[in-house]
Design an enzyme around this catalytic site. Sequence first.
Site, PDB file in Angstrom:
ATOM      1  N   ASP A 173      33.556 -50.551  25.857  1.00 25.96           N
ATOM      2  CA  ASP A 173      32.732 -49.732  24.961  1.00 25.96           C
ATOM      3  C   ASP A 173      32.287 -48.486  25.707  1.00 25.96           C
ATOM      4  O   ASP A 173      32.641 -48.303  26.880  1.00 25.96           O
ATOM      5  CB  ASP A 173      31.530 -50.541  24.431  1.00 25.96           C
ATOM      6  CG  ASP A 173      31.186 -50.150  22.995  1.00 25.96           C
ATOM      7  OD1 ASP A 173      31.057 -48.940  22.733  1.00 25.96           O
ATOM      8  OD2 ASP A 173      31.071 -51.044  22.142  1.00 25.96           O
ATOM      9  N   HIS A 222      34.592 -45.532  20.593  1.00 22.93           N
ATOM     10  CA  HIS A 222      33.848 -46.284  21.620  1.00 22.93           C
ATOM     11  C   HIS A 222      34.605 -46.269  22.954  1.00 22.93           C
ATOM     12  O   HIS A 222      34.742 -47.284  23.629  1.00 22.93           O
ATOM     13  CB  HIS A 222      33.616 -47.725  21.162  1.00 22.93           C
ATOM     14  CG  HIS A 222      32.578 -47.835  20.085  1.00 22.93           C
ATOM     15  ND1 HIS A 222      31.249 -47.609  20.303  1.00 22.93           N
ATOM     16  CD2 HIS A 222      32.685 -48.143  18.767  1.00 22.93           C
ATOM     17  CE1 HIS A 222      30.566 -47.787  19.169  1.00 22.93           C
ATOM     18  NE2 HIS A 222      31.416 -48.102  18.217  1.00 22.93           N
ATOM     19  N   GLU A 237      33.788 -47.088  13.939  1.00 24.71           N
ATOM     20  CA  GLU A 237      32.936 -45.960  14.325  1.00 24.71           C
ATOM     21  C   GLU A 237      33.660 -44.943  15.203  1.00 24.71           C
ATOM     22  O   GLU A 237      33.272 -44.688  16.337  1.00 24.71           O
ATOM     23  CB  GLU A 237      31.693 -46.497  15.063  1.00 24.71           C
ATOM     24  CG  GLU A 237      30.870 -47.425  14.193  1.00 24.71           C
ATOM     25  CD  GLU A 237      29.635 -47.983  14.897  1.00 24.71           C
ATOM     26  OE1 GLU A 237      28.623 -48.165  14.226  1.00 24.71           O
ATOM     27  OE2 GLU A 237      29.690 -48.252  16.110  1.00 24.71           O
TER      28      GLU A 237
HETATM   29  C1  TNX Z   1      27.633 -51.527  14.990  1.00 21.55           C
HETATM   30  S1  TNX Z   1      29.715 -53.713  14.460  1.00 21.55           S
HETATM   31  C2  TNX Z   1      28.612 -51.558  15.936  1.00 21.55           C
HETATM   32  C3  TNX Z   1      28.274 -51.840  17.341  1.00 21.55           C
HETATM   33  C4  TNX Z   1      26.785 -51.884  17.544  1.00 21.55           C
HETATM   34  C5  TNX Z   1      26.150 -52.661  16.415  1.00 21.55           C
HETATM   35  C6  TNX Z   1      24.680 -52.850  16.554  1.00 21.55           C
HETATM   36  C7  TNX Z   1      30.536 -52.555  15.003  1.00 21.55           C
HETATM   37  C8  TNX Z   1      31.917 -52.675  14.742  1.00 21.55           C
HETATM   38  N1  TNX Z   1      29.947 -51.521  15.627  1.00 21.55           N
HETATM   39  O1  TNX Z   1      28.886 -50.901  18.185  1.00 21.55           O
HETATM   40  O2  TNX Z   1      26.519 -52.467  18.762  1.00 21.55           O
HETATM   41  O3  TNX Z   1      26.396 -52.007  15.203  1.00 21.55           O
HETATM   42  O4  TNX Z   1      24.177 -53.724  15.590  1.00 21.55           O
END
Ligand code: TNX
Length: 534
Positions: free
Chosen positions: A192, A262, A326
């Site tokens: 990450d 990420h 994301e």
């Molecule tokens: C969303 S779930 C994210 C994570 C964060 C999390 C915190 C996901 C695929 N991505 O990177 O840690 O929310 O709740």
Amino acid sequence: MPNMKKILFATFLLVVTAGGACMGAVKKPAIVPVPQQITCLDRQAVTLTNGARIHLSSNKALRGMAELFIRDAAREEGLQLKIAEKSAGEIQLSIDPTLSAEAYRLEASEQGIEIRGGSPAGVFYGLQTLRQLLAQYGPTLPGMTIEDAPTFAYRGAMLDCCRHFFTIDEIKSFIDILALHKINHFHWHLTDDQGWRLEIRRYPELVKIGSHRTETVLGNNTSVYDGVPCGGYYTQKQAREIVDYAARRFITVIPEIEMPGHASAALAAYPFLGCTGKNYKVQTRWGVFPEVFCAGKESTFDFLQNVLTEVIEVFPSEFIHLGGDECPKESWKTCPACQKRIQDEQLSDEHELQSYFVLRMEKWLHEHGRHLIGWDEILEGGISQSATIMSWRGAAGGIAAARAGNKVIMSPNTHCYLDYYQTRNPQGNEPWGIGGYISVEKAYTLDPYDQLDEAERPYILGVQGNVWTEYIASVAHVQHMLLPRLAALAEVGWSYDRRDLEDFRRRMDIFRHLYELNGYRYAPYFFTPAKQAE
Ligand code: TNX
């Protein structure tokens, strides 16, 4: 018989029956997740004393789990058991091919305790049930038979080891907790923005640079930093040790290597992987960052394929998780290589470029005999029929994917995000959470089949709880977030169609003794509902 004697005899019978049977309110077995069927026998079963033996029908397949059980029984009950090298034992373990693979049948009678499983995994689950029975009743169980099998084939839990690092021993203790709950997949979040945690021999800088951040933001992403360097990584040898440790508990480890977003830690180690090729760092705060893998350069794909070549050597799991969530598209919009890729591949926009990225990596996985799991963002821009979707932004992505004929793991942030708070007014009463509110009761109401008809349901593989660790730095805190919500999700996954919240409450009150016997730092709120309402 004189009347008085008759009465005395009848009373005696009643007491013996009540003492030995398992149907009274106090004596009712409390198993979590709740089994398919429990039948009470009106007599007590054999008493297990020190020196009691476990007999194995198949030495090879069952010995390892018998050894684990012997350790559990010693730690939890102070009971010294041993493996019967020949002949019979007070506990009999065997494989029964007439049962389905993860199913088991447990019988406790005067003859002993017999556990049959459809496969070694089934026997293992029978032993987990036996741990619960011993914690509830002590060494003399009431006579009973239990028939049991899970609803869902996939029952998972994720631990984020990037935002905070957890040692190999801490991960083993996490896996122990999963095993107790009959969870069969450990999703290991390994890369990450804030840290790359897996040694990749071909690219040593990934851990040399990518596994360390200079400091960590304090509190809820404030402007204050702790000034303390933070890092850690797993060698491939250690990762194999985890795979092996989990496998002995019938848990498959699914590694997650995030792409295309990420990616800050990877880019800090190898800047050529980003669109601009410079100014990357391992992030010291939380959130979503614009630094992502360049989708235009061939060298990105070469790199990722080389990384995955090593990953699949370490992890035998059929599924490899490639993230896909994301991923901001800004850097792609201004990157000549990415724009050229969009043109050359006749893609309509950056969403399709993300899709191109994921499809290309998925194709590589297929060529190497593996399957892709991605977060639900990979649906944007289109996916292949063979991708498995992990639905996290609610259930909508999962529902759409199941309708499109893709396999789905339900892990919605409405029920499965174990980094959220567990009480309505957490201020000051709860350790840090990321926000939100998911009580045990809420987690318990997850319906992975919600809105899906009979034809669509088979695409739902199961459920998963996620422990993201932006605000969780210690194993005690992980346990606080995990327990007892994991028990609620385990029951959704194992006992979907026989859930009953009030009965779950009764059973959890007994089951939690096992948490205590093992020193697990579970959250108390569910057990003191009046306080929670304040
Ligand atoms: C969303 S779930 C994210 C994570 C964060 C999390 C915190 C996901 C695929 N991505 O990177 O840690 O929310 O709740």
